[in-house]
Write an enzyme that holds these catalytic residues in place. Structure first.
Site, PDB file in Angstrom:
ATOM      1  N   LYS A 261      28.633  -2.889  -0.731  1.00  0.00           N
ATOM      2  CA  LYS A 261      29.233  -2.564  -1.027  1.00  0.00           C
ATOM      3  C   LYS A 261      30.102  -1.964  -0.788  1.00  0.00           C
ATOM      4  O   LYS A 261      30.598  -0.837  -0.112  1.00  0.00           O
ATOM      5  CB  LYS A 261      29.106  -1.202  -2.654  1.00  0.00           C
ATOM      6  CG  LYS A 261      29.145  -3.248  -3.982  1.00  0.00           C
ATOM      7  CD  LYS A 261      28.800  -1.697  -5.269  1.00  0.00           C
ATOM      8  CE  LYS A 261      28.443  -2.545  -6.439  1.00  0.00           C
ATOM      9  NZ  LYS A 261      28.794  -1.711  -6.872  1.00  0.00           N
TER      10      LYS A 261
ATOM     11  N   ARG B 285       0.964  -1.311  -0.140  1.00  0.00           N
ATOM     12  CA  ARG B 285      -0.063   0.361   0.485  1.00  0.00           C
ATOM     13  C   ARG B 285       0.805   1.303   0.149  1.00  0.00           C
ATOM     14  O   ARG B 285       0.581   1.921  -0.987  1.00  0.00           O
ATOM     15  CB  ARG B 285      -0.646  -0.452   0.973  1.00  0.00           C
ATOM     16  CG  ARG B 285      -2.132  -0.461   1.205  1.00  0.00           C
ATOM     17  CD  ARG B 285      -2.434  -1.123   2.950  1.00  0.00           C
ATOM     18  NE  ARG B 285      -1.619  -2.137   2.960  1.00  0.00           N
ATOM     19  CZ  ARG B 285      -1.968  -3.594   2.221  1.00  0.00           C
ATOM     20  NH1 ARG B 285      -2.427  -4.030   2.051  1.00  0.00           N
ATOM     21  NH2 ARG B 285      -1.046  -4.216   2.654  1.00  0.00           N
ATOM     22  N   THR B 286       1.800   1.336   0.978  1.00  0.00           N
ATOM     23  CA  THR B 286       2.649   2.364   1.116  1.00  0.00           C
ATOM     24  C   THR B 286       3.056   3.090   0.323  1.00  0.00           C
ATOM     25  O   THR B 286       2.969   3.765  -0.482  1.00  0.00           O
ATOM     26  CB  THR B 286       3.082   2.587   2.629  1.00  0.00           C
ATOM     27  OG1 THR B 286       2.516   2.086   3.555  1.00  0.00           O
ATOM     28  CG2 THR B 286       3.990   3.571   2.848  1.00  0.00           C
TER      29      THR B 286
ATOM     30  N   ARG C 198      11.485   4.091   3.888  1.00  0.00           N
ATOM     31  CA  ARG C 198      11.074   3.102   5.041  1.00  0.00           C
ATOM     32  C   ARG C 198      12.037   1.623   4.862  1.00  0.00           C
ATOM     33  O   ARG C 198      13.119   1.762   4.067  1.00  0.00           O
ATOM     34  CB  ARG C 198       9.924   2.022   3.859  1.00  0.00           C
ATOM     35  CG  ARG C 198      10.040   0.973   5.038  1.00  0.00           C
ATOM     36  CD  ARG C 198       8.322  -0.116   4.848  1.00  0.00           C
ATOM     37  NE  ARG C 198       7.478   0.713   5.057  1.00  0.00           N
ATOM     38  CZ  ARG C 198       6.345   0.183   5.330  1.00  0.00           C
ATOM     39  NH1 ARG C 198       5.792  -1.031   4.469  1.00  0.00           N
ATOM     40  NH2 ARG C 198       5.125   0.765   5.210  1.00  0.00           N
TER      41      ARG C 198
ATOM     42  N   HIS D 245       4.835   6.390  11.941  1.00  0.00           N
ATOM     43  CA  HIS D 245       4.747   6.208  10.020  1.00  0.00           C
ATOM     44  C   HIS D 245       3.783   7.297   9.685  1.00  0.00           C
ATOM     45  O   HIS D 245       2.272   6.376   9.885  1.00  0.00           O
ATOM     46  CB  HIS D 245       4.014   4.446   9.688  1.00  0.00           C
ATOM     47  CG  HIS D 245       3.553   4.055   8.964  1.00  0.00           C
ATOM     48  ND1 HIS D 245       4.051   4.750   7.654  1.00  0.00           N
ATOM     49  CD2 HIS D 245       3.008   3.125   8.179  1.00  0.00           C
ATOM     50  CE1 HIS D 245       3.178   4.394   6.171  1.00  0.00           C
ATOM     51  NE2 HIS D 245       3.255   3.045   6.565  1.00  0.00           N
TER      52      HIS D 245
HETATM   53  N1  ASP Z   1       1.097  -1.705   7.439  1.00  0.00           N
HETATM   54  C1  ASP Z   1       1.650  -1.033   8.159  1.00  0.00           C
HETATM   55  C2  ASP Z   1       3.002  -0.364   8.559  1.00  0.00           C
HETATM   56  O1  ASP Z   1       3.487  -1.013   7.733  1.00  0.00           O
HETATM   57  C3  ASP Z   1       0.781  -1.849   9.303  1.00  0.00           C
HETATM   58  C4  ASP Z   1       1.204  -3.257   9.032  1.00  0.00           C
HETATM   59  O2  ASP Z   1       2.175  -3.356   8.865  1.00  0.00           O
HETATM   60  O3  ASP Z   1       0.757  -4.275   9.519  1.00  0.00           O
HETATM   61  O4  ASP Z   1       2.994  -0.663   9.576  1.00  0.00           O
END
Ligand code: ASP
Length: 301
Positions: free
Chosen positions: A81, A52-53, A103, A131
């Site tokens: 490297k 999703r993100t 991330r 997040h």
């Molecule tokens: N997608 C969200 C996160 O990256 C929640 C999860 O993974 O449960 O934190």
């Protein structure tokens, strides 16, 4: 006002900045956006899996006209490297990159990048810490639903300890005057979480009729060694199932940041419940991320 440089967590934002982002997101939902990030070089650095993100940031960037490059660990010199993240950031800045979306499983990683990078950093999740864009899209979805959040009661259920989403969303909701109830076993919800405006409850059934919204959480199994209670016990005490849905007020909504695990925190009844807002959250995520990028890069009008 000088544009805010980076978004590491919701606490970074003042109340006015938070409302500004939510208002921009509402505008993006209503009207086709101008190319507000036309040609802005943007790199998404994802060291942890994401559906999703990752997709949502990509769509947000593309809709605003940014130039987008995606890097995953397998593509990066960092992995094999010996390059440091600080040197990766310098390298990307030298190419004219102005925005990094990051991330990583390590707490504080996005902050480290922000210290080294001469541009805007958006934290797309750092370990169990924060997040912020998920927090913003949850807050946005709740605000759309209820208008003012003042005095509304929002329950978070499950693995709050390891949930960066819960940490960020709670910070945003408290700013807007919502009452928070956290529900879960001690192993996922230590007593220290109780604070002014945040109540703790071990018994899910006790809160069902009284809440305006429920945010279900996935158990973050990738963040601890062994499941501290059996799946069966968790399901019996904390799964939102048909019997519990039947006890909700008809105006209660149910949310989940995804990915949801059928048979654990919810059963299929929830996916058919009229108050299930998961798809709305996902849709809103694109508008909110557009708003964050516009806010950071272009500042206030
Ligand atoms: N997608 C969200 C996160 O990256 C929640 C999860 O993974 O449960 O934190």
């Amino acid at each position: 006002m000088r544009a805010r440089r980076s978004l590491i967590d919701l606490d970074d934002l003042s109340g006015d900045e938070l409302n500004d982002i939510l208002d921009r997101a509402a505008d993006f939902e209503d009207t086709e956006p101008a190319p507000l990030l036309k040609g802005v070089a943007t790199v998404n650095l994802f060291f942890e899996q994401s559906t999703r993100t990752f997709a949502s940031f990509n769509f947000a960037e593309l809709r605003l006209g940014a130039h987008v490059v995606n890097l995953t660990p397998g593509d990066m010199s960092l992995a094999t490297k010996g390059e440091t993240i600080e040197d990766t950031a310098l390298t990307l800045a030298a190419m004219g990159v102005r925005v990094l979306v990051v991330r990583h499983p390590e707490v504080g990683f996005a902050q480290r990048v922000a210290q080294a990078f001469d541009g805007h950093v958006v934290n797309a999740g750092d370990g169990a810490h924060a997040h912020p864009t998920q927090g913003l899209l949850d807050v946005f979805t709740l605000r759309e639903e209820f208008g003012s959040l003042e005095g509304r009661t929002i329950a978070f259920v499950g693995d709050i300890l390891h949930s960066r989403v819960a940490h960020s969303t709670i910070a945003g909701l408290q700013r807007l005057g919502a009452k928070i109830v956290l529900v879960g076993p001690e192993v996922f919800l230590p007593s220290e979480y109780a604070k002014p405006g945040i109540a703790l409850e071990r018994d899910f059934d006790a809160v069902l009729p009284a809440v305006d919204a429920i945010v279900l959480l996935r158990i973050q199994r990738e963040r601890f060694a062994a499941m501290p209670l059996s799946d069966a016990e968790y399901v019996a005490r904390y799964q939102l199932n048909a019997a519990r849905v039947a006890r909700l007020h008809e105006r209660t909504i149910v949310m989940h940041p995804g990915p949801y695990n059928r048979g654990m925190e919810l059963d299929d009844t929830v996916l058919e419940f009229a108050g299930w807002r998961y798809a709305k959250q996902v849709r809103n995520g694109v508008f909110v991320r557009m708003a964050v990028l516009d806010f950071l890069v272009n500042g206030s009008p």
